[in-house]
Design a protein around this motif. Structure first.
Motif, PDB file in Angstrom:
ATOM      1  N   ALA A 106       0.849  -1.188   0.000  1.00  0.00           N
ATOM      2  CA  ALA A 106       0.000   0.000   0.000  1.00  0.00           C
ATOM      3  C   ALA A 106       0.882   1.234   0.000  1.00  0.00           C
ATOM      4  CB  ALA A 106      -0.916   0.015   1.222  1.00  0.00           C
ATOM      5  N   SER A 107       0.308   2.345  -0.434  1.00  0.00           N
ATOM      6  CA  SER A 107       1.030   3.606  -0.444  1.00  0.00           C
ATOM      7  C   SER A 107       1.373   4.049   0.979  1.00  0.00           C
ATOM      8  CB  SER A 107       0.186   4.687  -1.124  1.00  0.00           C
ATOM      9  OG  SER A 107       0.728   5.972  -0.901  1.00  0.00           O
ATOM     10  N   GLY A 108       2.496   4.728   1.114  1.00  0.00           N
ATOM     11  CA  GLY A 108       2.875   5.280   2.410  1.00  0.00           C
ATOM     12  C   GLY A 108       1.966   6.405   2.848  1.00  0.00           C
ATOM     13  N   LEU A 109       1.112   6.883   1.923  1.00  0.00           N
ATOM     14  CA  LEU A 109       0.136   7.912   2.253  1.00  0.00           C
ATOM     15  C   LEU A 109      -1.132   7.317   2.858  1.00  0.00           C
ATOM     16  CD1 LEU A 109       0.391   9.997  -1.044  1.00  0.00           C
ATOM     17  CD2 LEU A 109       1.489  10.515   1.135  1.00  0.00           C
ATOM     18  N   ASN A 110      -1.305   6.009   2.661  1.00  0.00           N
ATOM     19  CA  ASN A 110      -2.500   5.323   3.144  1.00  0.00           C
ATOM     20  C   ASN A 110      -2.357   4.995   4.626  1.00  0.00           C
ATOM     21  OD1 ASN A 110      -4.728   3.737   3.593  1.00  0.00           O
ATOM     22  ND2 ASN A 110      -4.262   2.209   2.047  1.00  0.00           N
ATOM     23  N   GLN A 111      -3.222   5.575   5.438  1.00  0.00           N
ATOM     24  CA  GLN A 111      -3.155   5.331   6.876  1.00  0.00           C
ATOM     25  C   GLN A 111      -3.911   4.077   7.290  1.00  0.00           C
ATOM     26  OE1 GLN A 111      -4.610   8.920   8.710  1.00  0.00           O
ATOM     27  NE2 GLN A 111      -2.856  10.140   8.073  1.00  0.00           N
ATOM     28  N   GLU A 172       8.675   4.850  -5.641  1.00  0.00           N
ATOM     29  CA  GLU A 172       7.470   4.974  -4.829  1.00  0.00           C
ATOM     30  C   GLU A 172       7.183   6.424  -4.494  1.00  0.00           C
ATOM     31  OE1 GLU A 172       7.116   2.562  -1.416  1.00  0.00           O
ATOM     32  OE2 GLU A 172       7.768   0.730  -2.407  1.00  0.00           O
ATOM     33  N   LEU A 173       8.237   7.187  -4.238  1.00  0.00           N
ATOM     34  CA  LEU A 173       8.061   8.609  -3.922  1.00  0.00           C
ATOM     35  C   LEU A 173       7.399   9.337  -5.082  1.00  0.00           C
ATOM     36  CD1 LEU A 173       8.473  11.071  -2.130  1.00  0.00           C
ATOM     37  CD2 LEU A 173      10.812  11.249  -3.004  1.00  0.00           C
ATOM     38  N   VAL A 174       7.829   9.026  -6.296  1.00  0.00           N
ATOM     39  CA  VAL A 174       7.220   9.644  -7.485  1.00  0.00           C
ATOM     40  C   VAL A 174       5.741   9.284  -7.563  1.00  0.00           C
ATOM     41  CG1 VAL A 174       7.199   9.699 -10.012  1.00  0.00           C
ATOM     42  CG2 VAL A 174       9.380   9.714  -8.774  1.00  0.00           C
ATOM     43  N   GLN A 175       5.409   8.008  -7.297  1.00  0.00           N
ATOM     44  CA  GLN A 175       4.018   7.581  -7.331  1.00  0.00           C
ATOM     45  C   GLN A 175       3.185   8.305  -6.280  1.00  0.00           C
ATOM     46  OE1 GLN A 175       2.491   5.615  -9.536  1.00  0.00           O
ATOM     47  NE2 GLN A 175       4.428   5.453 -10.658  1.00  0.00           N
ATOM     48  N   ASP A 176       3.746   8.488  -5.091  1.00  0.00           N
ATOM     49  CA  ASP A 176       3.028   9.194  -4.036  1.00  0.00           C
ATOM     50  C   ASP A 176       2.831  10.664  -4.391  1.00  0.00           C
ATOM     51  OD1 ASP A 176       2.738   6.948  -2.497  1.00  0.00           O
ATOM     52  OD2 ASP A 176       4.511   7.324  -1.268  1.00  0.00           O
ATOM     53  N   LEU A 177       3.844  11.267  -5.005  1.00  0.00           N
ATOM     54  CA  LEU A 177       3.718  12.663  -5.444  1.00  0.00           C
ATOM     55  C   LEU A 177       2.630  12.789  -6.505  1.00  0.00           C
ATOM     56  CD1 LEU A 177       7.462  13.782  -5.650  1.00  0.00           C
ATOM     57  CD2 LEU A 177       5.740  14.655  -4.075  1.00  0.00           C
ATOM     58  N   LEU A 178       2.584  11.819  -7.423  1.00  0.00           N
ATOM     59  CA  LEU A 178       1.550  11.811  -8.457  1.00  0.00           C
ATOM     60  C   LEU A 178       0.159  11.713  -7.831  1.00  0.00           C
ATOM     61  CD1 LEU A 178       3.086   9.509 -11.208  1.00  0.00           C
ATOM     62  CD2 LEU A 178       2.431  11.898 -11.483  1.00  0.00           C
TER      63      LEU A 178
END
Length: 211
Positions: A106-111, A172-178
């Protein structure tokens, strides 16, 4: 005889309130029950534990591992397994005893991550003393300090095994920024505008990589 609430007693002992409930189940501490059903802890009982240096019901070398990748594609490519292998190798070198492993795709943005949730519940119950992660962003892209503070309150220290992020973390950082850009753009310009800005950002990142 002074009586403390569960939160007051936990704060004095430096543990999470759930830890006191676990100790009670094991017969290690016996609170007084009020007619309302609420627990109250005699200060003498708390002082006894403090003088003994704590319960020490969990061995100090007990550790848990947490690994995360953003997408199933990364997991299928073996990135998640390699991350776990590096964590296990580090634990072996340090002679830590691994009691649990937690993973998320899962994304690191997903809590709302199942592995993260299970890990936090185990920490609150005192099942391990140390959490091994490869880098802070594996635990959370944002809000790492808050998680670290909560775990410390539970008596768990976070140990980061690598000061440098692995190569796959950059993608992954690029994906999260997107994901962030798309979300905000969609709110401002609507769904079509969000997709258009996302494509433009992807093209920009492609040019940067080529240069």
């Amino acid at each position: 005889m002074e009586l403390l609430s569960i939160r007051e007693a936990a704060k004095k002992l430096g543990v999470h309130p759930n830890r006191l409930r676990e100790w009670e189940k094991k017969g290690l501490i016996r609170p007084i029950r009020l007619p309302s059903g609420h627990r109250r802890y005699p200060t003498e009982e708390i002082d006894r534990i403090l003088k003994a240096g704590g319960m020490n019901e969990t061995e100090p070398d007990a550790v848990a591992l947490y690994a995360r990748v953003s997408t199933k594609k990364e997991a299928d490519a073996g990135n998640l397994d390699r991350q776990l292998e590096r964590l296990r190798a580090y634990a072996g070198e340090k002679r830590y005893r691994v009691v649990a492993e937690y993973t998320d795709v899962a994304s690191g943005l997903n809590q709302k991550r199942r592995g993260l949730d299970r890990m936090l519940k185990a920490a609150e119950q005192g099942e391990f003393k140390r959490l091994l992660i490869e880098s802070p962003d594996r635990l959370a892209r944002f809000g790492f300090d808050y998680l670290e503070r909560h775990l410390k309150f539970c008596g768990v220290e976070i140990e980061v095994i690598s000061p440098k992020e692995p190569e796959e973390a950059h993608a992954e950082l690029v994906q999260d920024l997107l994901a962030i850009i798309t979300s905000f753009s969609a709110r401002i310009y609507g769904a079509r505008g969000g997709r258009k800005i996302r494509r433009g950002f992807q093209e920009l990142m492609r040019r940067v990589r080529e240069e």
